[in-house]
Design a protein around this motif. Structure first.
Motif, mmCIF file in Angstrom:
data_model
loop_
_atom_site.group_PDB
_atom_site.id
_atom_site.type_symbol
_atom_site.label_atom_id
_atom_site.label_comp_id
_atom_site.label_asym_id
_atom_site.label_seq_id
_atom_site.Cartn_x
_atom_site.Cartn_y
_atom_site.Cartn_z
ATOM 1 N N SER A 176 15.368 18.411 -4.915
ATOM 2 C CA SER A 176 15.421 18.798 -6.324
ATOM 3 C C SER A 176 14.102 18.486 -7.022
ATOM 4 O O SER A 176 13.580 19.299 -7.798
ATOM 5 C CB SER A 176 16.580 18.071 -7.013
ATOM 6 O OG SER A 176 16.593 18.340 -8.403
ATOM 7 N N ALA A 177 13.545 17.314 -6.732
ATOM 8 C CA ALA A 177 12.268 16.944 -7.331
ATOM 9 C C ALA A 177 11.151 17.861 -6.840
ATOM 10 O O ALA A 177 10.259 18.225 -7.610
ATOM 11 C CB ALA A 177 11.947 15.489 -7.002
ATOM 12 N N ALA A 178 11.206 18.250 -5.558
ATOM 13 C CA ALA A 178 10.160 19.112 -5.000
ATOM 14 C C ALA A 178 10.165 20.482 -5.672
ATOM 15 O O ALA A 178 9.107 21.075 -5.919
ATOM 16 C CB ALA A 178 10.355 19.261 -3.495
ATOM 17 N N TYR A 231 2.874 2.129 -4.309
ATOM 18 C CA TYR A 231 1.567 2.768 -4.149
ATOM 19 C C TYR A 231 0.516 1.668 -4.104
ATOM 20 O O TYR A 231 0.753 0.539 -4.562
ATOM 21 C CB TYR A 231 1.284 3.734 -5.295
ATOM 22 C CG TYR A 231 1.588 3.171 -6.669
ATOM 23 C CD1 TYR A 231 0.666 2.370 -7.348
ATOM 24 C CD2 TYR A 231 2.815 3.418 -7.286
ATOM 25 C CE1 TYR A 231 0.951 1.846 -8.591
ATOM 26 C CE2 TYR A 231 3.114 2.893 -8.530
ATOM 27 C CZ TYR A 231 2.177 2.110 -9.181
ATOM 28 O OH TYR A 231 2.462 1.582 -10.417
ATOM 29 N N PRO A 232 -0.649 1.958 -3.536
ATOM 30 C CA PRO A 232 -1.700 0.937 -3.498
ATOM 31 C C PRO A 232 -2.124 0.541 -4.912
ATOM 32 O O PRO A 232 -2.358 1.406 -5.758
ATOM 33 C CB PRO A 232 -2.848 1.636 -2.756
ATOM 34 C CG PRO A 232 -2.192 2.741 -1.982
ATOM 35 C CD PRO A 232 -1.040 3.187 -2.825
ATOM 36 N N THR A 233 -2.217 -0.733 -5.163
ATOM 37 C CA THR A 233 -2.639 -1.204 -6.477
ATOM 38 C C THR A 233 -4.027 -0.686 -6.820
ATOM 39 O O THR A 233 -4.319 -0.385 -7.978
ATOM 40 C CB THR A 233 -2.637 -2.738 -6.506
ATOM 41 O OG1 THR A 233 -1.324 -3.214 -6.174
ATOM 42 C CG2 THR A 233 -3.015 -3.267 -7.878
ATOM 43 N N SER A 234 -4.878 -0.548 -5.803
ATOM 44 C CA SER A 234 -6.247 -0.085 -6.023
ATOM 45 C C SER A 234 -6.339 1.425 -6.225
ATOM 46 O O SER A 234 -7.402 1.931 -6.599
ATOM 47 C CB SER A 234 -7.130 -0.485 -4.840
ATOM 48 O OG SER A 234 -6.642 0.096 -3.639
ATOM 49 N N ALA A 235 -5.254 2.162 -5.955
ATOM 50 C CA ALA A 235 -5.261 3.626 -6.094
ATOM 51 C C ALA A 235 -3.945 4.073 -6.725
ATOM 52 O O ALA A 235 -3.077 4.649 -6.060
ATOM 53 C CB ALA A 235 -5.464 4.288 -4.731
ATOM 54 N N PRO A 236 -3.760 3.823 -8.025
ATOM 55 C CA PRO A 236 -2.515 4.219 -8.688
ATOM 56 C C PRO A 236 -2.363 5.737 -8.735
ATOM 57 O O PRO A 236 -3.350 6.468 -8.575
ATOM 58 C CB PRO A 236 -2.671 3.627 -10.095
ATOM 59 C CG PRO A 236 -4.146 3.504 -10.289
ATOM 60 C CD PRO A 236 -4.712 3.189 -8.948
ATOM 61 N N PRO A 237 -1.152 6.230 -8.936
ATOM 62 C CA PRO A 237 -0.925 7.675 -8.930
ATOM 63 C C PRO A 237 -1.707 8.395 -10.022
ATOM 64 O O PRO A 237 -1.902 7.867 -11.123
ATOM 65 C CB PRO A 237 0.587 7.795 -9.181
ATOM 66 C CG PRO A 237 1.151 6.457 -8.848
ATOM 67 C CD PRO A 237 0.083 5.467 -9.150
ATOM 68 N N GLY A 238 -2.163 9.614 -9.702
ATOM 69 C CA GLY A 238 -2.742 10.501 -10.690
ATOM 70 C C GLY A 238 -1.629 11.219 -11.437
ATOM 71 O O GLY A 238 -0.452 10.856 -11.316
ATOM 72 N N PHE A 266 5.847 12.480 -10.207
ATOM 73 C CA PHE A 266 6.834 12.322 -9.139
ATOM 74 C C PHE A 266 7.567 10.993 -9.263
ATOM 75 O O PHE A 266 8.789 10.932 -9.092
ATOM 76 C CB PHE A 266 6.140 12.425 -7.776
ATOM 77 C CG PHE A 266 7.080 12.698 -6.637
ATOM 78 C CD1 PHE A 266 7.394 13.990 -6.266
ATOM 79 C CD2 PHE A 266 7.667 11.647 -5.938
ATOM 80 C CE1 PHE A 266 8.280 14.240 -5.221
ATOM 81 C CE2 PHE A 266 8.537 11.878 -4.899
ATOM 82 C CZ PHE A 266 8.853 13.182 -4.540
ATOM 83 N N VAL A 267 6.829 9.932 -9.559
ATOM 84 C CA VAL A 267 7.464 8.619 -9.715
ATOM 85 C C VAL A 267 8.472 8.644 -10.858
ATOM 86 O O VAL A 267 9.609 8.159 -10.723
ATOM 87 C CB VAL A 267 6.407 7.526 -9.958
ATOM 88 C CG1 VAL A 267 7.070 6.208 -10.366
ATOM 89 C CG2 VAL A 267 5.558 7.317 -8.711
ATOM 90 N N LYS A 298 12.675 8.100 -10.997
ATOM 91 C CA LYS A 298 13.384 7.164 -11.869
ATOM 92 C C LYS A 298 14.557 7.819 -12.572
ATOM 93 O O LYS A 298 15.490 7.132 -13.017
ATOM 94 C CB LYS A 298 12.426 6.584 -12.908
ATOM 95 C CG LYS A 298 11.388 5.635 -12.339
ATOM 96 C CD LYS A 298 10.495 5.093 -13.438
ATOM 97 C CE LYS A 298 9.463 4.131 -12.898
ATOM 98 N NZ LYS A 298 8.578 3.606 -13.965
ATOM 99 N N LEU A 299 14.550 9.150 -12.663
ATOM 100 C CA LEU A 299 15.637 9.864 -13.317
ATOM 101 C C LEU A 299 16.862 10.003 -12.423
ATOM 102 O O LEU A 299 17.929 10.395 -12.891
ATOM 103 C CB LEU A 299 15.171 11.257 -13.751
ATOM 104 C CG LEU A 299 14.091 11.302 -14.826
ATOM 105 C CD1 LEU A 299 13.694 12.753 -15.112
ATOM 106 C CD2 LEU A 299 14.561 10.622 -16.101
ATOM 107 N N CYS A 300 16.712 9.701 -11.118
ATOM 108 C CA CYS A 300 17.853 9.786 -10.204
ATOM 109 C C CYS A 300 18.809 8.660 -10.517
ATOM 110 O O CYS A 300 18.497 7.488 -10.279
ATOM 111 C CB CYS A 300 17.399 9.675 -8.752
ATOM 112 S SG CYS A 300 16.338 11.022 -8.215
#
Length: 304
Positions: A112-114, A276-283, A289-290, A294-296
């Motif tokens: 569903s998210a995809a 996710y890596p702390t040094s590379a947070p999501p764009g 997506f994250v 959380k809505l699930c």
């Protein structure tokens, strides 16, 4: 030389075919007809192939022109896609989103998210890994995936940041004809120890030396959740499964939910996290997506 073929000439060639004449292509491209004709002639001279038959009132694509039209469309489309992706990257949108998902998490929620992701980020490909236990962390730690939807480990790798998601309900089950299925009331652990427990094993070393939910000294270990499901249905042992994967089997009598000593009546809840890596947070795409995960709601992860 072929290396010098310009996008301008290719676009003009395509427009001339689509519009049916050089004059119509000129109107669409807002250029003089002579310029359009010269661009097409220049392309023909450059590649050494006649693209149009000009014997009639209107130019018609030659057989070679029809074949090369597909190539021209592919080249122009590829460049347009690259430009759109580069524009997204310049604005911070990831060129690709790689996600690893714990096999316990409902695939229906991911699907569903995809679908929504495709509508929101049509130029960002999605790469999906499905792993179990510590194996779901491995692609994040190696850089193969940028985001994980994973179950909890006793010790979170220190290089990762996590955000809590809804948990997944886990229940203990056995086939309808398994000896444990005929027992009434709470089943003591001493009785469980007499029967083979089917256990999902970790293909990584992140949980080495630790056991998750093992209650019997006699175990068969499987690295695939679907194989474990098949083994349960065939009475080869008892074990824990995500409720959403066996709910129909329980409802239709193929599996029986076991009432086990020290296990809550509704089963256990496996905490789930986005990591996710702390040094590379999501764009932007990863953050979307994250937040979607959380809505699930809990009932979705329990009843999907």
């Amino acid at each position: 030389m072929l290396d010098g073929v310009s996008l301008d000439r290719l676009r003009t060639f395509i427009a001339s075919v689509d519009e049916g004449s050089f004059s119509a292509a000129a109107r669409k491209l807002r250029r003089a007809q002579s310029v359009v004709s010269d661009l097409v002639s220049g392309l023909e001279a450059q590649i050494g192939v006649q693209l149009f038959d000009r014997a009639g009132r209107y130019p018609k694509p030659t057989p070679a022109g029809i074949v090369l039209l597909g190539d021209a469309r592919g080249i122009v489309s590829g460049v347009d896609f690259m430009k759109a992706r580069a524009k997204g990257m310049a604005s911070g949108v990831e060129a690709e989103l790689s996600v690893v998902v714990d096999v316990f998490f409902p695939i229906e929620a991911i699907t569903s998210a995809a679908k929504a992701f495709r509508e929101t980020f049509p130029r960002t490909p999605l790469r999906l890994f499905v792993e179990a236990l510590g194996g779901a962390y491995h692609p994040i730690l190696t850089g193969a995936a940028s985001i994980g939807v994973v179950g909890s480990l006793p010790i979170m790798p220190p290089s990762l940041s996590s955000e809590r998601l809804s948990g997944v309900a886990l229940v203990m089950v056995a086939a309808h004809d398994h000896p444990l299925a005929s027992l009434e009331g709470l089943i003591p652990r001493s009785e469980l120890a007499k029967h083979v427990q089917l256990v999902l094993t970790d293909r990584s070393d992140l949980s080495a030396g630790r056991e998750f939910g093992v209650m019997s000294s006699s175990t068969w270990r499987l690295a695939d959740l679907f194989a474990k499901h098949a083994f349960l249905l065939n009475g080869l042992g008892w074990g824990g499964m995500p409720l959403h994967t066996v709910q129909r089997d329980i409802a239709e009598g193929r599996l029986v939910q076991l009432s086990i000593e020290d296990v809550p009546p509704g089963g256990l809840i496996l905490p789930m996290f986005a990591v996710y890596p702390t040094s590379a947070p999501p764009g932007p795409a990863g953050r979307w997506f994250v937040e979607r995960m959380k809505l699930c709601p809990s009932k979705l992860t329990a009843n999907a």
